[in-house]
Design an enzyme around this catalytic site. Structure first.
Site, PDB file in Angstrom:
ATOM      1  CG  HIS A 279      -2.061  -0.893   1.162  1.00 46.85           C
ATOM      2  ND1 HIS A 279      -3.245  -0.560   0.552  1.00 46.85           N
ATOM      3  CD2 HIS A 279      -2.213  -2.159   1.597  1.00 46.85           C
ATOM      4  CE1 HIS A 279      -4.084  -1.576   0.638  1.00 46.85           C
ATOM      5  NE2 HIS A 279      -3.482  -2.567   1.265  1.00 46.85           N
TER       6      HIS A 279
ATOM      7  CE  LYS B 246      -6.827  13.781  -0.071  1.00 47.35           C
ATOM      8  NZ  LYS B 246      -7.012  12.508  -0.708  1.00 47.35           N
ATOM      9  NE  ARG B 247      -4.384  10.062   9.824  1.00 50.23           N
ATOM     10  CZ  ARG B 247      -3.993   9.120  10.666  1.00 50.23           C
ATOM     11  NH1 ARG B 247      -4.673   7.999  10.780  1.00 50.23           N
ATOM     12  NH2 ARG B 247      -2.921   9.277  11.410  1.00 50.23           N
TER      13      ARG B 247
ATOM     14  CE  LYS C  28      -2.868  10.763   2.939  1.00 53.52           C
ATOM     15  NZ  LYS C  28      -3.536   9.869   1.989  1.00 53.52           N
TER      16      LYS C  28
ATOM     17  CB  THR D 120     -10.409   4.638  -1.664  1.00 52.93           C
ATOM     18  OG1 THR D 120     -10.001   4.936  -0.329  1.00 52.93           O
ATOM     19  CG2 THR D 120      -9.763   3.364  -2.128  1.00 52.93           C
TER      20      THR D 120
ATOM     21  CE  LYS E 148     -14.231   5.645   0.128  1.00 54.37           C
ATOM     22  NZ  LYS E 148     -13.399   5.683   1.334  1.00 54.37           N
TER      23      LYS E 148
END
Ligand code: IMP
Length: 843
Positions: A383, A580-581, A586, A688, A692
């Site tokens: 991952h 998100k985290r 990110k 993911t 969504k």
């Protein structure tokens, strides 16, 4: 075997089959609100011992949940019996994390009982949606990896794959995040405080798990060398089953989570020595194994408790798997024909030496046969490519906790490196040694360590990445040597999400519109069918209805935030969301740079014709991750300044939504118009959340990273806002010597933005607070290349602003986004795993 165990395990008379019991057991009826009402009342009285005349949400939530559990367990028994009868191959998904969120609505939908329950509750004078407020999110995971595991269980149940999820039943799941003075504060998530109506605790089926001690060796009467692990400590694992129904197919599988129970309360010797308190302390220590989830997405290393958690759930699960196999089989050569085990990341990779131990030491299978069984049984999903996130364990620690497993790993490694020698006999000695060092399961360096990824690769027949780009990076760089050695092992299985939760449950309005238009809800079972709405993108009446749904969802989010945070956001603004985290890669910070740039532009030019924007952030930072926590502080500080500045009122607002979790995502995602997927290209394995949002009709502003690339291939680049350097360009940029200062010096808006952050514009009362963030981007070298992508991001945000003015065109693209997302159903992912990795046929 204890006397108690013998008593409960008394065999049923063989003449009495399960069928002959049917007359006594009357399954609850399915879709009748009256029957449901009777069951709810019965549970309120008989199970809860409460009064149904007290119309509180608590009683009725539990009553309804238990009435559903009755129905689930009946389906589960039928499903499990059919697996035995058909002697099917089983799939075991081993994952240290799951994020099921709330279960009530999902289970109602899957059982086809939503409307019946709604009517039943209305008859009681209650609103079903309000009942769901009583339920706690089961947050037994950190982020994407855990939620993926839950989506995959849903898809296995729906596709009829004989699957089981195995994991840990943490007493404390992911922490609750509260924001105090702009900073994240972690509060314990005591999700088990009240009784969990979905779970069956199986207190009589305890499994013993060993730790520590030594290995005893001897030669047995047949002259065989025997190894026996003499542990120092034993803990018991109690199975807790949560039933996972398929979508309207009468199939139910289970997620079996193990809870640690001390062995010591049975140990009378403690009483004899008089050390009662000492015994209790040790008991608590044993039970700590399943006490808390490690709250970090990516980097956790070297913690003894974490290693114990991993082994604890792996050992209990393998015990269960072998027990089930032995019911109908006696030759372990057949094991891979009956059992597939998927390792969700390396967290359960200790399953490989554990199965070897069970086969070689306990079942007395010869090493070569055992190894062949292992390779055929295991498959590993990677991952992450973050080097610091590839798990390793100090050899010394590993040997203390799992002495026999360490020996087995050394033996696996010895044999493996022999095959490497043979394969690369043509290389020079030095080259060969280097290659062996890179491939070895044991890393050298300051401290010898076990490399869990190398173990997982060597012990599995399949290694998969989770998006096309990610898999390519595994082959080309992270696992390059392994790919050369095993050219067929590494494969791709692009992630997916379940449309039951991420469309039907979270967005009933959109599901209703699509269902009504297509005159079918079959797209919830086969998401490819959603492409049939594409022609309606050109139908102005349909576009209007689509836009109305989005607006209603926006109003729902506005009301939610009003309740949760006391803010009222502007319905006429574009809802621009990054949830998100919180992680540097990110790049939430890049989003902040855009917000500050926009702020400056509005202040500079009060007459500027901007499209109003509401920028929403949400996400948790690992408690020990300094930079991520500082980013949260910056977001809140910028929000304070922006939201209290009258000159930008009505044009720009910013909010940080505390405690992002599955149930919050279900409210936020359907209301989102612009989805921020802005990680540095090459870093996000798949993502993911990106899927969504697009399924729910948000347009994506994103980099060519993870599965966003595959989304663009299907949705069409022209229907997204793509920007920034590609993964290849980033590699080149870094190779040629990336210099963030050059961007800072030549881009005045960027310079001004960074100077404001460093110059305490947002931290007047706390000078220097945000200096570390700016330092990371300038003197720190900007590891994630925010500065290199800044200008492209700002310009692309301008395109967003322009397009949003043309609401009709925006809506058309929104419809196309949803229509073209069929590929990203977790049903498609699971069907690929089943066919290509697990050797199962799915319909
Ligand atoms: P397990 O597979 O032993 O964990 O049992 C799960 C469920 O499968 C049981 O509660 C039974 O309903 C069913 N089951 C277990 N063993 C058998 C069998 O030998 N034949 C048919 N059904 C079984």
């Amino acid at each position: 075997m204890s006397e108690w165990k013998q008593r409960v395990d008394l065999p049923i008379h063989p003449d009495i089959s399960a069928e002959s019991f049917q007359w006594r057991y009357c399954p609850p009826s399915e879709d009748d609100p009256e029957a449901l009402k009777a069951d709810v009342i019965r549970h309120i009285v008989s199970t809860l011992g409460s009064d149904y005349a007290r119309k509180n949400h608590y009683n009725y939530y539990y009553g309804l949940a238990l009435a559903l559990r009755d129905r689930l367990v009946e389906q589960w028994l039928t499903t499990q019996r059919s697996y035995y009868d058909e002697e099917t191959k089983r799939v075991y998904y081993l994952s240290l994390e799951y994020l099921p969120g709330k279960s009530l609505v999902n289970n109602l939908i899957c059982l086809g009982l939503y409307h019946a329950a709604y009517r039943a509750m209305a008859d009681f004078g209650l609103n079903l949606e309000e009942l769901t407020e009583v339920e706690w999110d089961a947050g037994l995971g950190n982020g994407g990896l855990g939620r993926l595991a839950s989506c995959y269980l849903d898809s296995m149940a729906t596709l009829g794959v004989p699957g089981y999820g195995y994991g840990i039943r943490y007493d404390y799941g992911m922490f609750n995040q509260v924001i105090e003075n702009g900073a994240q504060v972690e509060k314990a998530d005591n999700w088990m405080r009240t009784f969990n109506p979905w779970e069956f605790d199986r207190g009589i089926n305890l499994v013993e798990v060993k730790f520590g001690g030594r290995v005893k060796r001897w030669v047995d009467e047949k002259g065989r060398m025997r190894n026996e692990w003499i542990p120092e400590n034993r803990v018991r694992a109690m199975p807790c089953d949560t039933l996972v129904p398929g979508y309207r197919n009468r199939r139910t599988i289970n997620m079996r989570l193990w809870s640690a129970r001390s062995d010591r309360e049975f140990d009378l010797s403690y009483f004899n020595t008089g050390d009662y308190v000492g015994a209790v302390e040790e008991k608590v220590r044993d039970e700590n194994i399943s006490k808390v989830l490690y709250p970090s997405e990516d980097v956790i290393q070297g913690k003894e408790l974490r290693l114990k958690q991993q082994y604890f759930f792996v050992a209990a699960s393998l015990h269960d798997i072998v027990r089930r196999f032995k019911k109908k089989n006696d030759d372990f050569k057949d094991f891979p024909d009956k059992v597939a085990i998927q390792l969700n990341d390396t967290h359960p990779a200790v399953a490989i030496p554990e199965l070897m131990r069970l086969l070689v030491d306990v079942e007395l299978v010869d090493w070569d046969t055992a190894w062949s069984v292992c390779e055929k049984t295991f498959a590993y999903t990677n991952h992450t490519i973050l080097p610091e996130a590839l798990e390793t364990w100090p050899v010394e620690l590993f040997g203390q906790v799992l002495p026999r497993h360490l020996e087995i790993i050394y033996e696996i490694n010895r044999r493996f490196l022999e095959t490497v020698e043979a394969k690369y006999a043509n290389l020079s000695r030095a080259e060969l040694d280097e290659r062996k060092q890179r491939l070895s399961l044991i890393g050298e360096g300051k401290q010898k360590h076990v490399r869990m990824a190398n173990l997982a690769i060597v012990g599995s027949h399949s290694v998969n990445g989770v998006a096309a780009l990610h898999t390519q990076i595994l082959k080309d760089s992270v696992f390059k040597d392994f790919h050369e050695l095993y050219p067929d092992k590494i494969n791709n299985k692009t992630n997916g999400v379940t449309p039951r939760r991420w469309l039907r449950q979270s967005n009933p309005r959109l599901t209703g519109l699509i269902g009504e238009t297509l005159n079918s809800e079959a797209f919830l079972r086969d998401l490819d069918l959603i492409k049939e709405i594409e022609p309606y993108a050109d139908d102005s009446e349909f576009r209007k209805r689509w836009a109305d749904v989005k607006r209603a969802n926006k109003a729902h989010l506005r009301d939610y935030l009003e309740r949760q945070m006391g803010v009222s956001i502007n319905l006429d603004s574009v809802f621009d969301v990054q949830v998100k985290r919180i992680h540097e890669y990110k790049r939430q910070l890049l989003n902040v740079l855009h917000v500050v740039t926009l702020f400056n532009r509005i202040i500079d030019n009060p007459n500027i014709d901007v499209t109003p924007r509401t920028v929403l952030f949400g996400g948790k930072a690992a408690p020990g991750y300094f930079m991520a926590k500082r980013i949260i502080r910056l977001i809140n500080a910028v929000a304070d300044v922006v939201n209290s500045e009258p000159r930008v009122a009505g044009k720009l607002e910013v909010h940080f939504m505390p405690n992002y979790r599955v149930s919050q995502a279900e409210v936020v995602i359907p209301a989102t118009e612009l989805s921020e997927q802005i990680s540095m290209a090459g870093m996000e394995a798949s993502g993911t959340g990106n899927m969504k949002f697009a399924i729910n009709g948000a347009l994506t502003i994103g980099t060519l990273d993870g599965a966003t690339i595959e989304m663009a291939e299907r949705i069409g680049k022209e229907n997204m806002f793509l920007f920034g350097n590609t993964a290849d360009e980033i590699v080149t940029l870094k190779r040629e010597g990336y210099n963030p200062w050059a961007y800072y010096e030549k881009d005045l808006e960027l310079k001004r933005t960074l100077d404001m952050i460093a110059g305490d514009f947002f931290s007047r009362n706390d000078p220097g607070l945000f200096q570390p963030l700016v330092d990371s981007l300038l003197s720190g070298g900007d590891r994630y290349c925010l500065l290199a992508d800044y200008r492209s991001y700002i310009e692309t945000q301008e395109q967003v602003t322009t397009l949003y003015r043309d609401q009709d065109e925006w809506t058309r693209r929104s419809i196309l986004n949803t229509a073209r997302m069929g590929f990203f159903s977790s049903d498609r992912s699971i069907a690929e795993y089943a066919r290509n990795i697990w050797g199962l046929q799915v319909l």
